[in-house]
Design a protein around this motif. Structure first.
Motif, PDB file in Angstrom:
ATOM      1  N   GLU A   1      25.713 -10.654  67.682  1.00 55.34           N
ATOM      2  CA  GLU A   1      27.087 -10.442  67.229  1.00 55.34           C
ATOM      3  C   GLU A   1      27.145  -9.284  66.231  1.00 55.34           C
ATOM      4  O   GLU A   1      28.041  -8.437  66.284  1.00 55.34           O
ATOM      5  CB  GLU A   1      27.630 -11.719  66.576  1.00 55.34           C
ATOM      6  CG  GLU A   1      27.963 -12.829  67.553  1.00 55.34           C
ATOM      7  CD  GLU A   1      29.072 -12.427  68.519  1.00 55.34           C
ATOM      8  OE1 GLU A   1      29.989 -11.674  68.122  1.00 55.34           O
ATOM      9  OE2 GLU A   1      29.006 -12.864  69.689  1.00 55.34           O
ATOM     10  N   ILE A   2      26.185  -9.258  65.317  1.00 61.45           N
ATOM     11  CA  ILE A   2      26.125  -8.162  64.346  1.00 61.45           C
ATOM     12  C   ILE A   2      25.891  -6.835  65.062  1.00 61.45           C
ATOM     13  O   ILE A   2      26.490  -5.809  64.714  1.00 61.45           O
ATOM     14  CB  ILE A   2      25.018  -8.426  63.305  1.00 61.45           C
ATOM     15  CG1 ILE A   2      25.330  -9.682  62.506  1.00 61.45           C
ATOM     16  CG2 ILE A   2      24.849  -7.219  62.380  1.00 61.45           C
ATOM     17  CD1 ILE A   2      24.186 -10.141  61.618  1.00 61.45           C
ATOM     18  N   ALA A   3      25.010  -6.849  66.078  1.00 58.87           N
ATOM     19  CA  ALA A   3      24.716  -5.630  66.829  1.00 58.87           C
ATOM     20  C   ALA A   3      25.970  -5.070  67.482  1.00 58.87           C
ATOM     21  O   ALA A   3      26.229  -3.857  67.426  1.00 58.87           O
ATOM     22  CB  ALA A   3      23.645  -5.908  67.885  1.00 58.87           C
ATOM     23  N   VAL A   4      26.764  -5.944  68.105  1.00 61.52           N
ATOM     24  CA  VAL A   4      27.992  -5.490  68.759  1.00 61.52           C
ATOM     25  C   VAL A   4      28.990  -4.972  67.724  1.00 61.52           C
ATOM     26  O   VAL A   4      29.558  -3.887  67.858  1.00 61.52           O
ATOM     27  CB  VAL A   4      28.611  -6.631  69.596  1.00 61.52           C
ATOM     28  CG1 VAL A   4      29.997  -6.218  70.106  1.00 61.52           C
ATOM     29  CG2 VAL A   4      27.698  -6.992  70.762  1.00 61.52           C
ATOM     30  N   ASP A   5      29.199  -5.754  66.659  1.00 57.75           N
ATOM     31  CA  ASP A   5      30.195  -5.376  65.650  1.00 57.75           C
ATOM     32  C   ASP A   5      29.815  -4.067  64.955  1.00 57.75           C
ATOM     33  O   ASP A   5      30.666  -3.184  64.754  1.00 57.75           O
ATOM     34  CB  ASP A   5      30.345  -6.488  64.612  1.00 57.75           C
ATOM     35  CG  ASP A   5      31.018  -7.734  65.185  1.00 57.75           C
ATOM     36  OD1 ASP A   5      31.657  -7.611  66.259  1.00 57.75           O
ATOM     37  OD2 ASP A   5      30.900  -8.815  64.583  1.00 57.75           O
ATOM     38  N   SER A   6      28.554  -3.930  64.572  1.00 58.15           N
ATOM     39  CA  SER A   6      28.136  -2.715  63.857  1.00 58.15           C
ATOM     40  C   SER A   6      28.213  -1.493  64.763  1.00 58.15           C
ATOM     41  O   SER A   6      28.571  -0.391  64.318  1.00 58.15           O
ATOM     42  CB  SER A   6      26.714  -2.878  63.300  1.00 58.15           C
ATOM     43  OG  SER A   6      25.775  -3.094  64.349  1.00 58.15           O
ATOM     44  N   SER A   7      27.907  -1.664  66.049  1.00 63.13           N
ATOM     45  CA  SER A   7      28.002  -0.548  66.989  1.00 63.13           C
ATOM     46  C   SER A   7      29.444  -0.098  67.149  1.00 63.13           C
ATOM     47  O   SER A   7      29.750   1.102  67.198  1.00 63.13           O
ATOM     48  CB  SER A   7      27.419  -0.944  68.346  1.00 63.13           C
ATOM     49  OG  SER A   7      26.036  -1.221  68.244  1.00 63.13           O
ATOM     50  N   LEU A   8      30.366  -1.051  67.216  1.00 60.75           N
ATOM     51  CA  LEU A   8      31.778  -0.712  67.348  1.00 60.75           C
ATOM     52  C   LEU A   8      32.316  -0.054  66.076  1.00 60.75           C
ATOM     53  O   LEU A   8      33.164   0.847  66.136  1.00 60.75           O
ATOM     54  CB  LEU A   8      32.583  -1.961  67.687  1.00 60.75           C
ATOM     55  CG  LEU A   8      32.365  -2.496  69.113  1.00 60.75           C
ATOM     56  CD1 LEU A   8      32.969  -3.885  69.269  1.00 60.75           C
ATOM     57  CD2 LEU A   8      32.961  -1.534  70.141  1.00 60.75           C
ATOM     58  N   GLU A   9      31.809  -0.489  64.930  1.00 62.10           N
ATOM     59  CA  GLU A   9      32.201   0.154  63.673  1.00 62.10           C
ATOM     60  C   GLU A   9      31.785   1.625  63.672  1.00 62.10           C
ATOM     61  O   GLU A   9      32.554   2.506  63.256  1.00 62.10           O
ATOM     62  CB  GLU A   9      31.553  -0.575  62.494  1.00 62.10           C
ATOM     63  CG  GLU A   9      32.089  -1.971  62.253  1.00 62.10           C
ATOM     64  CD  GLU A   9      31.189  -2.780  61.326  1.00 62.10           C
ATOM     65  OE1 GLU A   9      30.259  -2.182  60.738  1.00 62.10           O
ATOM     66  OE2 GLU A   9      31.408  -4.004  61.191  1.00 62.10           O
ATOM     67  N   LEU A  10      30.581   1.880  64.124  1.00 67.35           N
ATOM     68  CA  LEU A  10      30.097   3.257  64.192  1.00 67.35           C
ATOM     69  C   LEU A  10      30.913   4.075  65.189  1.00 67.35           C
ATOM     70  O   LEU A  10      31.253   5.240  64.940  1.00 67.35           O
ATOM     71  CB  LEU A  10      28.615   3.272  64.583  1.00 67.35           C
ATOM     72  CG  LEU A  10      27.646   2.720  63.528  1.00 67.35           C
ATOM     73  CD1 LEU A  10      26.284   2.450  64.144  1.00 67.35           C
ATOM     74  CD2 LEU A  10      27.514   3.708  62.365  1.00 67.35           C
ATOM     75  N   ALA A  11      31.212   3.483  66.346  1.00 68.90           N
ATOM     76  CA  ALA A  11      32.007   4.187  67.354  1.00 68.90           C
ATOM     77  C   ALA A  11      33.370   4.574  66.799  1.00 68.90           C
ATOM     78  O   ALA A  11      33.878   5.676  67.072  1.00 68.90           O
ATOM     79  CB  ALA A  11      32.163   3.324  68.600  1.00 68.90           C
TER      80      ALA A  11
END
Length: 670
Positions: A628-638
């Protein structure tokens, strides 16, 4: 008689090979085979004997035995190298003096004084109405950096000028930029010097550094300091004849010195077995059609030069100053197809719908056999250039022969909306299934564009071109060019690197291939890597500019996980697109899937910077929470890079394509 006057009345006949002929005659020790310049001091009688044989065969220009006379090649210091140059020029002078006088002892003047008059100022009475020329011979200068190579040239030029040399042949060159700087230096030191710039290319017209012969000849001919241009080495007389029939008049005298065919291995020796009469016939015909200077390179012998001299006398050919080749098409004696090319059998087999948009391709009944030529070869690039955001997803190619899991992931990603799959080329120098072969499988079986990475580490020029042609035939139109991770030092004795190019040179080679008629009927799009985590990003931007000049149409950035990396993406987008509005940028994102994974990337993976604050988010979390953290942090970066990029480059961790699909569902701007 000056050389320019000589060329108005005569074709200048050079000698042939020194190194290969020396090896053939004397079966030397290994060191002499590798560094024939050494024999200027250790075996001067042999050097003079070879020069005299070529002069007796009919040569009017001889080259000093100094092709590799640079400290960086000979493993000698500058002083020792200078001695070899001085000795090499003196031996050529003495050999010419012997040939002309047959009695050195009765000559009142010094060898240098006589040879200078023989080569430049000697009257018709003194010369027997003939003129001879000694050329200071220099091959490519060594050095990783341009400044090193220029300095090596300058040191050699200075040494030759001290000997009295005034004619210079810079030969077997793989690129033009450095030697043109060297020739400008020569003319500054000695305005009356005569300089020939001669390039070595393979039968397809490309040098070992991927430069096209047309471009190199045009650049050299356009330089006022250069007096003549030419081609030598690497190609046979037939192929060299073919190449010069494709170029316009260079406007300066042209030199041709082909090899004596192509080498073969006999036991432990490399030999040339080309036909000497055939060699002489084609070169004499070329001289009759405008080539000013002819001679021989590797494998040629005094027999080649003797036969060529005989044919030149029969033809009584003359070259007019400033007149380049005046070819009128193929020589009937060589066949009607000589000098022609065709793409009639170039197919892009993709299993698609049967109507190709590629200019020059042919169906030729492939559809009836279950194969076809694709109509839409490059949906990814078309979408990218339309202004819509694209998604490129990287998958690691299989470590073994089973491609099932990889293909399942590719199908899943296509269904989720991926525009292209990128495949790394043996990352961290560990062998995997070939990225280009995998890209072809994706193209055929999944119907999705693929972007194979191509490194400079594992392939030479021939292997690179072969792979590019195969990629094109499979419908691959996009390639990511990178230098490639080095082989770990403990394995260098077992696995040899190639690195014939760096990424910029490989891009330039691919661009030049695309400009060659018949190679690629439609463009191959070249992408480069951009390290937004570089400590000195200004240098990285300068390299990116060089890549654009070399042919790059866009960049995939290294994964950006820090605010500094995001800032560099924004800066790159603003800078590069201000200079070229068609440049496209895909922002790199890699999901960090655990604390351990983050610390590994932080410590072990070059080009990726993982901030401690991000790693701390994973401490004490189970797999589900980490994802979940991986998905959320990736979307934040995007989200932070959205306005600066034309798309996203998502790197799949450990083949967890389901994570990438979750990220793709919520990517901004799609």
């Amino acid at each position: 008689m000056q050389i320019r006057e000589y060329l108005k009345e005569h074709t200048l006949l050079f000698d042939g090979a020194f190194g290969t002929y020396y090896t053939k005659q004397f079966r030397p020790e290994k060191e002499e085979s590798f560094f024939p310049e050494y024999v200027n001091v250790s075996r001067p009688d042999r050097v003079k004997a070879i020069h005299r044989k070529y002069l007796s065969a009919g040569a009017h220009a001889i080259k000093t035995n100094t092709f590799g006379a640079y400290p960086g090649i000979l493993m000698k210091d500058a002083g020792e190298t200078k001695k070899l140059i001085t000795a090499g020029f003196s031996l050529a002078e003495e050999a010419l003096l012997n040939h002309l006088s047959k009695d050195v002892k009765n000559r009142p003047e010094t060898t240098r004084e006589f040879a200078r008059r023989a080569g430049q100022e000697r009257s018709a009475e003194a010369s027997g109405e003939e003129d001879y020329f000694i050329f200071a011979d220099l091959g490519p200068a060594p050095g990783e950096e341009e400044k090193e190579r220029i300095l090596a040239y300058q040191m050699a030029i200075d040494s030759f000028l001290e000997t009295g040399a005034r004619y210079f042949l810079f030969e077997t060159l793989p690129e033009e930029k450095t030697v043109l700087e060297a020739i400008r230096y020569l003319k500054d030191q000695c305005p009356g010097a005569y300089a020939i710039s001669s390039f070595a290319v393979m039968p397809d017209g490309f040098s070992s550094e991927g430069c096209n012969y047309r471009d190199m000849l045009a650049a050299a001919a356009g330089e006022s300091a250069v007096d003549a241009v030419g081609l030598n080495c690497m190609s046979s007389v037939w192929h060299m004849d073919h190449l010069i029939r494709q170029i316009p008049d260079p406007g300066k005298p042209l030199l041709l010195m082909p090899n004596a065919g192509y080498p073969v291995v006999r036991g432990y020796r490399t030999v040339f077995e080309g036909n000497a009469d055939y060699f002489a016939r084609i070169l004499a015909r070329d001289a009759g059609q405008g080539v000013a200077m002819v001679g021989g390179c590797c494998g040629t012998t005094p027999d080649h030069i003797r036969l060529l001299a005989d044919r030149l006398r029969e033809k009584s050919v003359r070259h007019q100053e400033g007149q380049g080749p005046v070819f009128k098409g193929p020589d009937p004696a060589l066949g009607q197809d000589h000098g022609k090319r065709s793409n009639q059998h170039l197919y892009a087999v993709t299993g698609s719908d049967g109507n190709s948009s590629d200019k020059g391709s042919r169906d030729s009944g492939l559809s009836d056999r279950g194969l076809s030529v694709s109509k839409d070869q490059d949906a990814f690039y078309q979408k990218l250039m339309s202004g819509r955001k694209v998604v490129a997803v990287e998958l690691d190619s299989p470590r073994g022969c089973d491609i099932t899991r990889f293909m399942e992931a590719a199908v899943n990603l296509k269904e989720a909306g991926a525009d292209i799959i990128t495949i790394a080329d043996n990352p961290i120098a560990k062998a995997r299934m070939d990225s280009s072969i995998v890209a072809g499988i994706i193209r055929r079986q999944v119907g999705l564009d693929a972007l194979p990475h191509m490194t400079c580490r594992d392939r030479n020029l021939n292997a690179t071109k072969s792979l590019l042609l195969g990629n094109y035939a499979q419908g691959i139109r996009n390639v990511l060019v990178i230098t490639g991770d080095p082989i770990p030092s403990a394995r260098r004795d077992e696995v040899k690197v190639v690195y014939q190019f760096n990424s910029r040179k490989l891009m330039a080679y691919m661009k030049a291939l695309g400009q060659e008629e018949g190679t690629f009927p439609s463009p191959m799009h070249i992408f480069g890597a951009l390290n937004v985590n570089a400590r000195n990003f200004e240098i990285e931007l300068d390299r990116a500019r060089e890549k654009v000049q070399a042919g790059a149409v866009g960049f995939l950035t290294q994964p950006a996980l820090t605010t500094e990396a995001i800032a560099n993406i924004c800066r790159a987008s603003e800078t590069l697109r201000a200079e070229n509005s068609r440049i496209r940028l895909l922002g790199g994102i890699i999901p960090v899937i655990s604390e351990r994974n983050g610390r590994f990337m932080q410590s072990e993976i070059s080009g990726i910077d993982v901030p401690d604050a991000l790693i701390e988010r994973y401490v004490g979390k189970d797999r589900a929470d980490c994802e979940e953290i991986a998905v959320d942090s990736s979307l934040e970066l995007a989200k932070t890079m959205e306005d600066a990029v034309d798309g996203y480059y998502l790197v799949t961790p450990f083949m967890r394509d389901y994570l990438i699909r979750r990220i793709m569902e919520r990517l901004p701007g799609r």
